[in-house]
Scaffold this motif. Structure first.
Motif, PDB file in Angstrom:
ATOM      1  N   UNK A 144      63.064  -5.287  34.009  1.00  0.00           N
ATOM      2  CA  UNK A 144      64.005  -6.251  33.422  1.00  0.00           C
ATOM      3  C   UNK A 144      65.442  -5.834  33.687  1.00  0.00           C
ATOM      4  N   UNK A 168      69.138  -8.261  25.063  1.00  0.00           N
ATOM      5  CA  UNK A 168      68.276  -9.244  24.396  1.00  0.00           C
ATOM      6  C   UNK A 168      66.868  -9.301  24.983  1.00  0.00           C
ATOM      7  N   UNK A 169      66.768  -9.029  26.297  1.00  0.00           N
ATOM      8  CA  UNK A 169      65.440  -9.077  26.924  1.00  0.00           C
ATOM      9  C   UNK A 169      64.566  -7.907  26.489  1.00  0.00           C
ATOM     10  N   UNK A 171      64.310  -6.838  23.420  1.00  0.00           N
ATOM     11  CA  UNK A 171      63.921  -6.941  22.011  1.00  0.00           C
ATOM     12  C   UNK A 171      62.392  -6.925  21.814  1.00  0.00           C
ATOM     13  N   UNK A 172      61.626  -7.749  22.570  1.00  0.00           N
ATOM     14  CA  UNK A 172      60.188  -7.764  22.309  1.00  0.00           C
ATOM     15  C   UNK A 172      59.524  -6.402  22.466  1.00  0.00           C
ATOM     16  N   UNK A 175      60.447  -4.050  19.582  1.00  0.00           N
ATOM     17  CA  UNK A 175      59.740  -4.375  18.333  1.00  0.00           C
ATOM     18  C   UNK A 175      58.294  -3.880  18.403  1.00  0.00           C
ATOM     19  N   UNK A 176      57.617  -4.207  19.510  1.00  0.00           N
ATOM     20  CA  UNK A 176      56.200  -3.872  19.613  1.00  0.00           C
ATOM     21  C   UNK A 176      55.997  -2.362  19.693  1.00  0.00           C
ATOM     22  N   UNK A 193      48.473  -3.244  20.135  1.00  0.00           N
ATOM     23  CA  UNK A 193      49.821  -3.075  20.675  1.00  0.00           C
ATOM     24  C   UNK A 193      49.772  -2.693  22.147  1.00  0.00           C
ATOM     25  N   UNK A 196      49.258  -5.723  24.136  1.00  0.00           N
ATOM     26  CA  UNK A 196      50.487  -6.528  24.180  1.00  0.00           C
ATOM     27  C   UNK A 196      51.487  -5.957  25.174  1.00  0.00           C
TER      28      UNK A 196
END
Lengths: 222, 245
Positions: A144, A168-169, A171-172, A175-176, A193, A196
């Protein structure tokens, strides 16, 4: 495939001869980690509770530090333009760049994880989960981040802008990954997890180089 | 149909057509905004639990809806620009980014103001709030890239790529932060499902949502017209148009 291997080999060689660019983000990572106990206080319980978040944010910042240089030297000496003009696939070239960036910044961070965890009193389950989560996510960070690096490569100072574009990219995965470490510390199952994070990794492996290659085309098109 | 699409893509034609639409669209938007706001603030019965503070919903919910769909519209324009290289689409991307960012900011601020009386706090790190905040950062990224690359040749394409990357990430961000326990109520407005609120509260909300969209479109169109004039300032038709004024 030849392009892939040649590019990775060249990058490793260049950085092996000038190691400071590789070492600086790692030193930065350790310094940031050790600043937190100084700021918050040396109480182990408190540090342990916030350790996953601290380690992860420090790892993100360290990755972003090295991101700006991913395409910059190639852009400045014109080899990026030659790659785009040649019949070789830019997609493969981008993947090679990402892989060498990961080998030089992501993998060393993974290896530093046990040290960071030790400084912040994480228990054994937490250490393993932290290391595994960074191992799964650091390639995604490089993939990314490459988009941001390619978009800003034509600018004289892209460093801070890359952070704004890419954060911002992230963030996911942030969090995970922190949720995964906390789940491991609480003794619950983390396999969900892992799935994911792997899904995000493979998804960005397919899509991110397309955007990066398009951005490189824009940058060299002027 | 395709011919019409191409013709609309030329700045001059768009400028002429939008000139005819501008006044009716904006007046309708302002009329509906005023009417909807008056209806919502004066005539809707207060909520049995939240009292009068429920009226903030009529400002907040349309802004939150528009914040997201504004980004999707920007990405749509970006895709049109990347695929067909229609310059007008780039103008549209440029003009919608600050607009979307302000609407997102409005959603965040009104959410905070609504949160204080209902939840007792200005801000919580809740899934929906966080994803709106990240959406705000995505808008800021597009604006920052545009201003940093000002006067460079590839600026439009670079921003279009970034907008598309953002729109792919938007659902991932949304679902990943949804993993947190959420304090926020589920979506209060949907056209496909039966409204969960009484009809006399739902109808003014519908009016406000439509009014927000109309206002958004008319301001977007005005910004595009302005940008067209700046970009085409050396062409004959702009000089003629200015001479008439």
């Amino acid at each position: 495939m030849n392009l892939f291997i040649a590019s990775v080999r060249r990058d490793l060689l260049v950085h092996f001869r000038h190691p400071s660019e590789v070492l600086n983000p790692l030193v930065f990572f350790v310094v940031v980690i050790s600043l937190f106990p100084l700021g918050i206080g040396p109480e182990p319980g408190q540090l342990k509770a916030i350790a996953p978040g601290i380690v992860w944010v420090a790892a993100l910042l360290a990755t972003l530090m090295s991101m700006d240089s991913m395409f910059r030297s190639d852009f400045e000496d014109g080899s990026l333009e030659q790659i785009v003009l040649s019949e070789q696939s830019t997609f493969i070239f981008v993947l090679a760049k990402v892989v060498s960036h990961w080998l030089l910044s992501g993998l060393p961070l993974v290896l530093l994880m046990p040290l960071a965890a030790l400084l912040l009193f994480l228990d054994e389950a937490g250490v393993w989960a932290l290391t595994l989560s960074l191992l799964l996510v650091s390639p995604t960070l490089s993939l990314l981040g490459g988009i941001g690096a390619a978009l800003t490569v034509g600018l004289p100072r892209g460093g801070l802008l890359v952070t704004i574009l890419v954060m911002p990219l992230y963030v996911p995965v942030l969090v995970l990954a922190t949720a995964m470490v906390q789940a491991a510390e609480a003794g619950s199952d983390t396999i969900g997890y892992v799935y994911w994070l792997l899904a995000i990794l493979f998804g960005s492996m397919c899509l991110a180089p397309i955007a990066t290659a398009a951005a490189i085309n824009v940058a060299t098109d002027q | 149909m395709l011919n019409w699409f191409h013709r609309l893509g030329s700045p001059k034609t768009f400028f002429e057509i939008s000139g005819r639409w501008q006044v009716p669209l904006l007046s309708l938007a302002v009329l509906m905004l005023a009417g909807g706001a008056a209806w919502a603030l004066l005539f809707v019965p207060p909520d049995y639990q939240q009292g009068n503070s429920v009226r903030i919903m009529y400002i907040h919910v349309p802004a939150a809806i528009l914040a997201q769909s504004g980004y999707v519209m920007m990405a749509g324009a970006a895709a049109v620009f990347l695929i067909w290289r229609i310059k007008l689409a780039d103008v549209a991307v440029k003009c919608v980014a600050p607009l979307g960012a302000s609407i997102t900011f409005l959603a965040l601020v009104t959410g905070a103001i609504w949160g204080k009386p209902t939840w007792g706090t200005w801000w919580v790190w809740d899934a929906r709030l966080t994803s709106t905040l990240v959406l705000f950062f995505l808008y800021i990224g597009v604006i920052a890239l545009r201003s940093a690359m000002d006067r460079q040749a590839g600026v439009g394409r670079a921003c279009a790529i970034l907008a598309l990357v953002g729109v792919v990430n938007l659902p991932v961000i949304k679902y990943s932060v949804d993993w947190w326990y959420s304090l926020h109520q589920p979506a209060s407005f949907s056209l496909t499902e039966k409204p969960s609120m009484p009809i006399e509260m739902w109808l003014p909300l519908l009016v406000m949502v439509i009014a927000y969209y109309l206002f958004f479109f008319s301001v977007w169109m005005m910004r595009i017209r302005n940008e067209i004039l700046v970009r085409e300032k050396n062409t004959d038709w702009v000089k003629q148009w200015l001479a008439v004024r």
